[in-house]
Design a protein around this motif. Structure first.
Motif, PDB file in Angstrom:
ATOM      1  N   LEU A 120      -3.324  -1.658   0.631  1.00 12.42           N
ATOM      2  CA  LEU A 120      -3.459  -1.758  -0.595  1.00 12.42           C
ATOM      3  C   LEU A 120      -4.927  -1.949  -1.232  1.00 12.42           C
ATOM      4  O   LEU A 120      -5.224  -1.576  -2.502  1.00 12.42           O
ATOM      5  N   ALA A 121      -5.472  -2.761  -0.782  1.00 12.11           N
ATOM      6  CA  ALA A 121      -6.665  -2.935  -0.871  1.00 12.11           C
ATOM      7  C   ALA A 121      -7.762  -1.674  -0.709  1.00 12.11           C
ATOM      8  O   ALA A 121      -8.587  -1.555  -1.878  1.00 12.11           O
ATOM      9  N   THR A 122      -7.484  -1.190   0.551  1.00 14.55           N
ATOM     10  CA  THR A 122      -8.312   0.117   0.288  1.00 14.55           C
ATOM     11  C   THR A 122      -8.333   1.296  -0.775  1.00 14.55           C
ATOM     12  O   THR A 122      -8.670   1.718  -1.560  1.00 14.55           O
ATOM     13  N   ILE A 123      -6.692   1.166  -1.871  1.00 14.89           N
ATOM     14  CA  ILE A 123      -6.253   2.014  -2.206  1.00 14.89           C
ATOM     15  C   ILE A 123      -7.160   1.149  -3.804  1.00 14.89           C
ATOM     16  O   ILE A 123      -7.450   2.150  -4.606  1.00 14.89           O
ATOM     17  N   MET A 124      -6.753   0.326  -3.816  1.00 10.02           N
ATOM     18  CA  MET A 124      -7.469  -0.694  -5.427  1.00 10.02           C
ATOM     19  C   MET A 124      -8.898  -0.472  -5.560  1.00 10.02           C
ATOM     20  O   MET A 124      -9.669   0.055  -6.334  1.00 10.02           O
ATOM     21  N   VAL A 125      -9.777  -0.140  -3.771  1.00  8.59           N
ATOM     22  CA  VAL A 125     -11.154   0.212  -3.998  1.00  8.59           C
ATOM     23  C   VAL A 125     -11.507   1.415  -4.311  1.00  8.59           C
ATOM     24  O   VAL A 125     -12.169   1.965  -4.644  1.00  8.59           O
ATOM     25  N   ASP A 126     -10.591   2.656  -4.404  1.00  7.50           N
ATOM     26  CA  ASP A 126      -9.660   4.254  -4.149  1.00  7.50           C
ATOM     27  C   ASP A 126     -10.150   3.853  -5.627  1.00  7.50           C
ATOM     28  O   ASP A 126     -11.077   4.782  -6.719  1.00  7.50           O
ATOM     29  N   VAL A 127      -9.429   3.163  -6.498  1.00  8.77           N
ATOM     30  CA  VAL A 127      -9.570   2.752  -7.580  1.00  8.77           C
ATOM     31  C   VAL A 127     -10.986   2.690  -8.485  1.00  8.77           C
ATOM     32  O   VAL A 127     -11.260   3.178  -9.593  1.00  8.77           O
ATOM     33  N   VAL A 128     -11.601   1.183  -8.277  1.00  4.49           N
ATOM     34  CA  VAL A 128     -13.154   1.210  -8.323  1.00  4.49           C
ATOM     35  C   VAL A 128     -13.944   2.114  -8.111  1.00  4.49           C
ATOM     36  O   VAL A 128     -14.535   1.975  -9.169  1.00  4.49           O
ATOM     37  N   LYS A 129     -13.523   3.301  -7.473  1.00  2.89           N
ATOM     38  CA  LYS A 129     -14.965   3.694  -7.567  1.00  2.89           C
ATOM     39  C   LYS A 129     -14.378   4.868  -8.168  1.00  2.89           C
ATOM     40  O   LYS A 129     -15.455   5.465  -8.657  1.00  2.89           O
TER      41      LYS A 129
END
Length: 168
Positions: free
Chosen positions: A58-67
């Motif tokens: 879930l954290a990785t997905i959120m970082v994807d969104v930030v990117k």
């Protein structure tokens, strides 16, 4: 014998739905602990990977969104710089978003992969600061085309930080 099989099936179903966390429960529970649950929910539920993700996923997905949002913002800044190449506020914003995309996001990905919560937090907190710093470059201006984009990046980065902060 059929009654015993039915009872076993009902018990297994109960255990899976009531005791074992489901994707929806993990996402909802995680998002409730963020500063912006609606942004968290929409970001995570729109990504099919969240169905199988643990907290690190879930954290990785959120970082994807930030990117993704930072890339969109930087693209907009670059378009505006074509019209006003000497605009210091825009140039500073471009530097900020380049820092997010070349430093903060990769730092967060790497830290998540090796389970280093503090480094991942640093990356996302810095992304919030960069977005807010870009916005402050336009202080005194009633409105400019980056306000919504800066807010979006700051919102998703703060949610990403809150998700990261839930690492065990």
């Amino acid at each position: 014998m059929n009654n015993l099989m039915c009872l076993a099936a009902v018990l297994i179903f109960f255990i899976q739905t009531a005791i074992l966390p489901t994707e929806a429960n993990i996402v909802a529970q995680t998002c409730q602990k963020t500063p912006n649950p609606p942004v968290c929910l929409s970001s995570l539920k729109s990504n099919p990977r969240s169905a199988q993700a643990d907290i690190y996923g879930l954290a990785t997905i959120m970082v994807d969104v930030v990117k993704a949002k930072s890339t969109t913002t930087l693209n907009q800044i670059n378009q505006l710089l074509k019209q006003s190449p000497r605009d210091k506020a825009l140039t500073d914003c471009a530097d900020s978003y380049n820092a997010v995309l070349k430093g903060d996001v990769p730092e967060a990905y790497e830290a998540i992969n090796v389970r280093r919560r503090m480094f991942a937090l640093d990356g996302m907190n810095d992304a919030v600061n960069e977005a807010n710093g870009c916005e402050s470059n336009f202080a005194g201006s009633s409105s400019h085309p980056l306000t919504k984009l800066n807010k979006d990046v700051a919102d998703v980065a703060s949610v990403a930080a809150a998700v990261i902060n839930q690492f065990g």
